[in-house]
Design a protein around this motif. Structure first.
Motif, mmCIF file in Angstrom:
data_model
loop_
_atom_site.group_PDB
_atom_site.id
_atom_site.type_symbol
_atom_site.label_atom_id
_atom_site.label_comp_id
_atom_site.label_asym_id
_atom_site.label_seq_id
_atom_site.Cartn_x
_atom_site.Cartn_y
_atom_site.Cartn_z
ATOM 1 N N GLN A 518 -6.946 2.375 5.695
ATOM 2 C CA GLN A 518 -6.452 2.100 7.061
ATOM 3 C C GLN A 518 -7.455 1.273 7.839
ATOM 4 O OE1 GLN A 518 -4.953 6.184 8.201
ATOM 5 N NE2 GLN A 518 -3.664 4.921 9.522
ATOM 6 N N LEU A 519 -8.722 1.679 7.791
ATOM 7 C CA LEU A 519 -9.744 0.907 8.510
ATOM 8 C C LEU A 519 -9.898 -0.469 7.895
ATOM 9 C CD1 LEU A 519 -12.740 3.253 9.384
ATOM 10 C CD2 LEU A 519 -10.573 2.944 10.540
ATOM 11 N N HIS A 520 -9.916 -0.510 6.572
ATOM 12 C CA HIS A 520 -10.106 -1.780 5.874
ATOM 13 C C HIS A 520 -8.976 -2.760 6.199
ATOM 14 C CE1 HIS A 520 -11.448 -4.503 2.717
ATOM 15 N NE2 HIS A 520 -10.209 -4.546 2.272
ATOM 16 N N ASP A 521 -7.763 -2.245 6.223
ATOM 17 C CA ASP A 521 -6.596 -3.073 6.526
ATOM 18 C C ASP A 521 -6.730 -3.666 7.931
ATOM 19 O OD1 ASP A 521 -3.659 -3.589 5.589
ATOM 20 O OD2 ASP A 521 -3.460 -2.941 7.681
ATOM 21 N N TYR A 522 -7.156 -2.822 8.871
ATOM 22 C CA TYR A 522 -7.323 -3.289 10.253
ATOM 23 C C TYR A 522 -8.409 -4.364 10.320
ATOM 24 C CZ TYR A 522 -7.881 -3.291 15.288
ATOM 25 O OH TYR A 522 -7.944 -3.689 16.609
ATOM 26 N N ILE A 523 -9.526 -4.097 9.653
ATOM 27 C CA ILE A 523 -10.657 -5.042 9.689
ATOM 28 C C ILE A 523 -10.252 -6.377 9.065
ATOM 29 C CG2 ILE A 523 -12.955 -5.487 8.694
ATOM 30 C CD1 ILE A 523 -13.503 -2.444 9.052
ATOM 31 N N GLY A 568 -4.626 1.876 16.348
ATOM 32 C CA GLY A 568 -3.270 1.870 16.895
ATOM 33 C C GLY A 568 -2.280 2.579 15.997
ATOM 34 N N GLU A 569 -2.786 3.198 14.942
ATOM 35 C CA GLU A 569 -1.889 3.784 13.936
ATOM 36 C C GLU A 569 -2.230 5.260 13.702
ATOM 37 O OE1 GLU A 569 -0.447 2.008 9.603
ATOM 38 O OE2 GLU A 569 -2.568 2.269 9.963
ATOM 39 N N GLU A 570 -1.214 6.063 13.379
ATOM 40 C CA GLU A 570 -1.453 7.451 12.967
ATOM 41 C C GLU A 570 -2.045 7.439 11.558
ATOM 42 O OE1 GLU A 570 -0.638 9.938 15.008
ATOM 43 O OE2 GLU A 570 0.660 8.851 16.410
ATOM 44 N N PHE A 571 -2.620 8.564 11.153
ATOM 45 C CA PHE A 571 -3.128 8.698 9.786
ATOM 46 C C PHE A 571 -1.960 8.512 8.798
ATOM 47 C CE2 PHE A 571 -4.432 11.578 6.203
ATOM 48 C CZ PHE A 571 -5.450 10.772 5.758
ATOM 49 N N SER A 572 -2.131 7.616 7.834
ATOM 50 C CA SER A 572 -0.999 7.288 6.964
ATOM 51 C C SER A 572 -1.443 6.568 5.686
ATOM 52 C CB SER A 572 -0.034 6.389 7.754
ATOM 53 O OG SER A 572 0.468 5.344 6.976
ATOM 54 N N THR A 573 -0.631 6.717 4.625
ATOM 55 C CA THR A 573 -0.921 6.032 3.360
ATOM 56 C C THR A 573 -0.386 4.601 3.339
ATOM 57 O OG1 THR A 573 1.056 7.095 2.528
ATOM 58 C CG2 THR A 573 -1.025 8.079 1.859
ATOM 59 N N ARG A 574 0.188 4.156 4.463
ATOM 60 C CA ARG A 574 0.799 2.824 4.508
ATOM 61 C C ARG A 574 -0.145 1.728 3.999
ATOM 62 N NH1 ARG A 574 -0.455 -1.671 6.724
ATOM 63 N NH2 ARG A 574 -1.747 -0.546 8.203
ATOM 64 N N ALA A 575 -1.374 1.706 4.531
ATOM 65 C CA ALA A 575 -2.306 0.626 4.183
ATOM 66 C C ALA A 575 -2.698 0.684 2.702
ATOM 67 C CB ALA A 575 -3.547 0.715 5.057
ATOM 68 N N MET A 576 -2.844 1.898 2.189
ATOM 69 C CA MET A 576 -3.220 2.057 0.780
ATOM 70 C C MET A 576 -2.119 1.498 -0.131
ATOM 71 S SD MET A 576 -4.648 5.550 -0.916
ATOM 72 C CE MET A 576 -5.466 5.545 -2.507
ATOM 73 N N LEU A 577 -0.880 1.819 0.211
ATOM 74 C CA LEU A 577 0.241 1.315 -0.589
ATOM 75 C C LEU A 577 0.343 -0.208 -0.492
ATOM 76 C CD1 LEU A 577 2.898 4.057 0.212
ATOM 77 C CD2 LEU A 577 1.855 3.607 -2.027
ATOM 78 N N ASP A 578 0.160 -0.734 0.712
ATOM 79 C CA ASP A 578 0.204 -2.197 0.902
ATOM 80 C C ASP A 578 -0.854 -2.898 0.060
ATOM 81 O OD1 ASP A 578 2.181 -1.937 2.716
ATOM 82 O OD2 ASP A 578 1.048 -2.671 4.468
ATOM 83 N N TYR A 579 -2.043 -2.296 0.053
ATOM 84 C CA TYR A 579 -3.174 -2.908 -0.647
ATOM 85 C C TYR A 579 -2.845 -3.121 -2.129
ATOM 86 C CZ TYR A 579 -8.142 -3.633 -1.865
ATOM 87 O OH TYR A 579 -9.336 -4.162 -2.297
ATOM 88 N N TYR A 580 -2.158 -2.131 -2.714
ATOM 89 C CA TYR A 580 -1.881 -2.202 -4.150
ATOM 90 C C TYR A 580 -0.498 -2.753 -4.490
ATOM 91 C CZ TYR A 580 -6.285 0.141 -4.818
ATOM 92 O OH TYR A 580 -7.618 0.437 -4.816
ATOM 93 N N ALA A 581 0.256 -3.136 -3.466
ATOM 94 C CA ALA A 581 1.615 -3.632 -3.751
ATOM 95 C C ALA A 581 1.613 -4.768 -4.785
ATOM 96 C CB ALA A 581 2.308 -4.044 -2.458
#
Ligand code: X8Z
Ligand code: ZN
Length: 599
Positions: A518-523, A568-581
């Motif tokens: 999540q942090l990495h995605d934001y950065i 701006g986001e709740e705790f979530s696996t969204r970014a992790m899934l996006d990263y590996y899509a």
């Protein structure tokens, strides 16, 4: 000052709610003053005693001797005599009856103090003393254990290096089995500690030791287990693909038929927690030839200074214990990497055994993530009781975020690990990310470690079933099996450091994985405007400011709010899934025609 407030109790607390607004305001001021005086005394004593204990534990962990163990035990008891003191517990509980009339920062400190007291409640001094004695003895057995391979003493680094490099299955199996030899030596101590840890937690009203730990999140054990099961559920299609790809790859590597479950000694890690070394295009081993261990740690510091952070305190270098015990020296030390905030101020150290390879490069970055978190929240606005992560997973999260940033190709080029003209195969690096601490790690941390510890602490699993349950979970969650049956004469979970000295903690690493993406995605997207799969934080002060804004809060605010405010986001696996899509598509293609998964 209202007299009532000097003799608070439950009845008065209820009465307090009924008094007039003006009287109540005056009482609130008095109450706040009383809490401030109490916390000021507690904070400074806590910090002082924390240092005495940490210094003694440091000596015991870096030089295992009976004298250091004895000193560590005494220091532990001294700290417990203060933080677990019944008078201190009573005052904390009384003040918390009026939480609505106290400042948020005050309530946070009081709540934290109760959790700290719950680790060593002196309302039951015998129990607390027995726990400290057993913890010290267990740490000593763990840190002083000597592994033997073919009759010769070997280090943990030796075993890991062999598992990383050997293609001889018999040699691999021997090294893997040698790594499990510490289990039987640690079992009796762990059985005793399970009951003592549960005992202290129950003394303070918690159901068991795991619920006491999970309380740091404001969650129940069931909620934490559900969260971890959710991580595994959302990642399971990707894990099934990775598992399939990996077993085919390993079968080819070792010239073996493709197995259903992966034999544990085929994998490069003693616990199969990370599956590094399989993505050839991302093999960094050759690029660390000729590097020194000192360069590894210095580079990790430069990562942070390039983001605008200060250098580590000068004392870090002489006081830390960063490298393997030199050959010929008899000293025994803990071989697992850690970062220590000894005085909750500027005495910060790390304990490692750094060798010049990609694994230690990664681990050194992880440890310095902790160090910079310590430095970030060490400021007057954060009282010593709250000099900690927003939750423990945040702490591990900054470690893991730093490690992830250090594995990005543009960063590796910028620090000279990879040559500037290196043509990276993006998929190979993404695959390496996924295998090395990314996806299989979730099934180890959320699956095996968390569920097994829940079984022994919360469900009181009889010690005669510990190893069977462990391997059932390794099979079910990881899809891995031992090279031969492992009976109850072994205690394979105890070979993992954390099971002994950081109990009921490992779900924090799973949380950290999800959090770090999540942090990495934001950065990457919002600050760097670079793809998350290939970006470089180094040299960017805006990235530093973002990281610092979270770090400097320490534990003064609710973790959910801290995360929301930052991303701006709740705790979530969204970014992790996006990263590996992008990887999912590639894996599906590679695995065409193969049976997916093992169930
Ligand atoms: O224990 C660690 C760090 C120290 S906090 C090196 N880690 C876990 C482990 O090694 O099992 C980092 C990730 C997982
Ligand atoms: Zn860590």
């Amino acid at each position: 000052m209202h007299f009532l407030l000097r003799t608070l109790g439950l009845a008065t607390a209820l009465a307090f709610a009924a008094i007039t607004p003006a009287a109540r305001a005056a009482d609130s001021t008095a109450l706040q003053e009383r809490a401030d005086r109490f916390l000021s005394l507690v904070n400074s004593s806590y910090q002082a005693l924390y240092y005495v204990e940490a210094e003694a534990q440091w000596k015991a962990a870096t030089d295992v001797t009976p004298a250091h163990d004895a000193a560590s035990e005494v220091a532990g008891k001294a700290r417990a005599a203060f933080v677990g003191n019944p008078a201190l517990i009573k005052e904390t509980k009384e003040l918390l009856l009026f939480r609505r009339d106290l400042k948020d920062l005050t309530v946070r400190q009081l709540e934290r103090l109760l959790l700290i007291a719950s680790e060593s409640p002196m309302t039951n001094p015998k129990l607390t003393a027995a726990r400290i004695e057993a913890e010290t003895a267990q740490a000593s057995t763990l840190n002083g254990f000597e592994f033997k391979l073919a009759g010769k003493t070997v280090t943990a680094n030796d075993i890991d290096n062999l598992l990383r490099s050997s293609t001889d299955l018999a040699a691999r199996r021997a090294a893997w089995e040698a790594s499990k030899e510490s289990g039987p030596a640690l079992k009796a101590g762990l059985v005793k500690l399970r009951d003592l840890r549960n005992g202290v937690a129950q003394e303070m009203g918690y159901a068991d030791y795991l619920s006491l730990q999970v309380a740091r999140y404001g969650m129940t054990t069931d909620e934490m287990l559900r969260l971890n099961s959710d991580f595994m559920r959302v990642l399971s299609p990707l894990y099934a693909q990775l598992h399939t790809w990996t077993k085919h790859k390993l079968a080819e590597k070792f010239h073996q038929p493709v197995p259903k479950l992966i034999p544990a000694h085929w994998i490069n890690n003693r616990w199969s927690q990370e599956w590094a070394g399989l993505s050839e295009g991302a093999d960094l081993a050759p690029f660390f030839k000729g590097r020194t261990p000192e360069w590894i740690v210095k580079t990790a510091e430069t990562f942070y200074t390039s983001l605008g952070f200060a250098k580590m305190p000068d004392s870090f270098w002489p006081k830390s214990d960063l490298y393997p015990v030199p050959e010929g020296e008899k000293r025994k030390k803990n071989t697992h990497a850690s970062a220590w905030h000894l005085d909750l101020d500027r005495d910060i150290r790390s304990l490692m055994s750094v060798q010049p390879n990609a694994w230690w490069f990664n681990t050194a970055h992880h440890e310095l993530g902790h160090v910079y978190y310590f430095m970030g929240y060490t400021r007057p606005e954060v009282p010593p009781l709250l000099r900690d992560g927003a939750n423990p997973g945040f702490h591990e999260g900054f470690g893991e975020l730093t490690a992830l940033a250090s594995a990005q190709v543009p960063y590796l080029k910028s620090v000279g690990v990879l040559p500037a003209d290196f043509k990276a195969d993006e998929t190979a690096f993404l695959l390496n990310n996924a295998l090395d601490g990314g996806i299989p790690f979730i099934y180890w941390s959320s699956g095996v470690m968390t569920h097994w510890e829940a079984d022994i602490y919360a469900k009181k699993l009889p010690a005669t079933e510990w190893n069977a349950r462990w391997w059932q979970y390794v099979r079910d969650f990881q899809g891995v099996e031992p090279p031969a049956a492992r009976g109850e004469e072994f205690c394979d979970p105890a070979t993992k450091t954390h099971i002994n000295d950081t109990p009921a903690y490992y779900y924090n690493y799973a949380f950290a994985q999800v959090f770090k993406y999540q942090l990495h995605d934001y950065i990457a997207r919002k600050i760097l405007r670079q793809p998350p799969q290939a970006c470089n934080y180094a040299g960017n002060p805006a990235v530093g400011a973002f990281i610092r804004s979270i770090m400097e809060k320490g534990a003064t605010a609710d973790w959910r709010q801290v995360l929301k405010d930052a991303t701006g986001e709740e705790f979530s696996t969204r970014a992790m899934l996006d990263y590996y899509a992008p990887l999912m598509k590639w894996l599906e293609d590679q695995n065409k025609g193969r049976t997916i998964g093992w169930k």
